[in-house]
Design a protein around this motif. Structure first.
Motif, PDB file in Angstrom:
ATOM      1  N   UNK A 275       0.841  -1.200   0.000  1.00  0.00           N
ATOM      2  CA  UNK A 275       0.000   0.000   0.000  1.00  0.00           C
ATOM      3  C   UNK A 275       0.874   1.246   0.000  1.00  0.00           C
ATOM      4  N   UNK A 276       0.640   2.136  -0.962  1.00  0.00           N
ATOM      5  CA  UNK A 276       1.490   3.318  -1.080  1.00  0.00           C
ATOM      6  C   UNK A 276       1.224   4.353   0.006  1.00  0.00           C
ATOM      7  N   UNK A 277       0.022   4.343   0.582  1.00  0.00           N
ATOM      8  CA  UNK A 277      -0.315   5.312   1.629  1.00  0.00           C
ATOM      9  C   UNK A 277       0.077   4.778   3.006  1.00  0.00           C
ATOM     10  N   UNK A 278      -0.071   5.630   4.009  1.00  0.00           N
ATOM     11  CA  UNK A 278       0.236   5.229   5.385  1.00  0.00           C
ATOM     12  C   UNK A 278      -0.990   4.688   6.095  1.00  0.00           C
ATOM     13  N   UNK A 279      -2.095   4.513   5.364  1.00  0.00           N
ATOM     14  CA  UNK A 279      -3.355   4.046   5.938  1.00  0.00           C
ATOM     15  C   UNK A 279      -3.984   3.019   5.008  1.00  0.00           C
TER      16      UNK A 279
END
Length: 527
Positions: free
Chosen positions: A35-39
């Motif tokens: 996942x590229x995001x932190x969430x």
């Protein structure tokens, strides 16, 4: 673990997480989510600002698929139900009493009653539009006459559905189309409906028409307050489930369950290269905080935008496929959260809510003199979305734009000021009642159905030649699916992998046939 087959999943939104969850439940394949995001959760996440929660775009947990409804309830149990007195709408369910596991007690699905209306001519209309007395009064005699005549004409003389405009006129008549659909659709997509494929209507409002809306209104007293409203169109449902603290809470809980079962979740990491050999993906290159790492796997499940996926291929892609993929259109999204002492709009309905605010989950803003598309009232989705639901109103203002355009490039404060001016203009708020504000931008929120999309079948056919690649989810299939449809593509992908199927037709066919869920997923319910 090293002896197991591995599946690399790109994206930790509803589709990617569902794929990992089902792999762990139903197979011996080890999932690795990148996942590229932190969430987690993608556009279905819940953002938090100063203790107040924002649902990006609004997510009702409702499906005609029993498999999806059961999966959600396996992750989070249902708690509470609407009052038998229909006038008591979405009252607050008591907080947990500090039992043995307060955190677990917070993780429940509430049952909510759905109210959505249209704000047009500074008046409220039902959504979907109905022809009850108040609607006729708001429209006036002349507009009502035109609407009725237009609907009769469209019922007798059907257009060939070459565009979304044709699709809507066939179901509502030209006058209602011009009043309630034409300008709003252009506001949402940045294109006139005659420039948008009829495929959009076939997927999003395939069974909805004025006649069905009227029938639903007449039979409303006989509708049961249940979640499995299989015979209703999605736009007409009256009850839905909703995580106590927003949709992101469910996906966060699912991601924890995936890790507890042995799955891997790697955040803040982006797939930058896809290595292909002999029509199979061998590995991907992942960038994590500037460091690149090669990850091998047996199966690759992608939810990333198709334009980014194909651009990352290290092989020669046919020119027509590459051109189509790199130019696939999207619509981007901006939300402004506003915390208020009160709304200027008064609750003139017979529905009672906390602090007696208007009862709507959504307001669709059809007013042509503003760019605002919708308003969410988070108090009505769940009182737990708001830090102080008794004394404040927490709303989300939704704008549709293109990345890099004038709205997108505004500074946060300039855009917030612009949004406030629009709300004051249409008499929704008084500026003096604002307590707090925040702006959130989301790129590639909505795959669009114009431009190079007309050649999308070439892209799909090419992707299907890559034996161990499975494209799922909204962006993974460039299809404006609901959350449950995205999950169903993941379930079909896992079934295909488990069965060793070479064809991927069932994955791509989710939400393309009106009765898909009835014919493929709910046989046990009928038996």
């Amino acid at each position: 673990m090293n002896s197991k087959q591995k599946a690399l999943i790109i994206g930790a939104g509803p589709a990617g997480l569902t794929a990992a969850y089902k792999l762990l439940k139903d197979t011996d394949i080890h999932p690795i989510i990148i996942e590229k995001e932190s969430f987690v959760g993608g556009i279905s996440r819940t953002s938090i600002h100063n203790g107040n929660r924002i649902d990006i775009g609004g997510h009702r947990f409702f499906s005609k698929s029993s498999e999806i409804m059961d999966l959600w309830q396996n992750i989070m149990p249902l708690q509470g139900a609407p009052s038998k007195d229909d006038k008591q709408l979405n009252r607050e369910i008591p907080l947990n009493d500090g039992g043995p596991d307060p955190e677990k007690e917070e993780r429940v699905l509430l049952i909510r009653s759905r109210v959505s209306r249209i704000l047009y001519l500074r008046k409220f209309f039902d959504y979907p539009i109905s022809l009850k007395f108040q609607t006729l009064m708001n429209l006036g005699f002349l507009n009502t006459f035109k609407a009725g005549l237009g609907y009769i004409w469209s019922s007798c003389f059907k257009r060939q559905e070459n565009s979304l405009e044709d699709f809507m006129i066939n179901r509502f008549g030209i006058s209602l189309y011009r009043m309630f659909f034409m300008d709003y659709t252009e506001k949402v997509w940045g294109k006139h409906p005659k420039e948008i494929s009829a495929d959009w209507g076939a997927q999003r409002i395939k069974g909805l028409s004025l006649s069905k809306a009227i029938i639903s209104m007449l039979t409303k007293p006989f509708h049961k307050k249940v979640l499995r409203q299989k015979k209703l169109e999605t736009s007409l449902i009256e009850t839905f489930a909703y995580p106590k603290k927003g949709p992101g809470q469910l996906w966060e809980t699912m991601s924890e369950e995936i890790k507890n079962m042995g799955g891997e979740l790697i955040l803040d990491s982006q797939v930058v290269k896809v290595c292909i050999e002999n029509d199979k993906i061998k590995s991907v290159i992942v960038n994590s905080n500037g460091t690149e790492k090669k990850i091998d796997a047996d199966y690759f499940i992608s939810t990333m935008p198709i334009c980014d996926l194909i651009n990352a291929f290290d092989c020669q892609v046919p020119k027509n496929v590459l051109d189509t993929a790199l130019n696939l259109p999207y619509r981007d999204f901006i939300t402004v959260g506003l915390l208020l002492n009160k709304l200027k709009l008064k609750n003139t309905t017979n529905l009672k809510t906390i602090s007696d605010i208007i009862p709507d989950c959504w307001l669709y803003i059809q007013e042509p003199d503003v760019k605002l598309g919708r308003i969410q009232i988070f108090n009505n989705w769940s009182p737990y979305m708001v830090r102080d639901p008794e004394n404040t109103v927490w709303i989300g203002l939704e704008y549709f734009c293109n990345e890099g355009d004038e709205l997108w490039n505004m500074s946060d404060q300039d855009f917030i000021n612009f949004a406030i001016e629009e709300l004051v203009k249409i008499q929704v708020i008084e500026e003096t009642n604002i307590l707090d504000s925040v702006r959130i931008k989301v790129s590639k929120a909505y795959p669009a159905y114009f431009g190079s999309y007309e050649n999308f079948d070439d892209v799909k056919a090419y992707l299907n030649t890559i034996e161990n690649l499975y494209c799922i989810g909204r962006n993974g299939q460039h299809r404006y699916n609901n959350m449950d449809h995205s999950m169903l593509t993941a379930i079909e992908a896992v079934k295909s992998i488990s069965a060793g199927n070479k064809t991927k037709d069932k994955i791509w066919s989710v939400n393309t046939e009106t009765e898909y869920h009835e014919t493929n997923l709910n046989k046990k319910e009928r038996n």
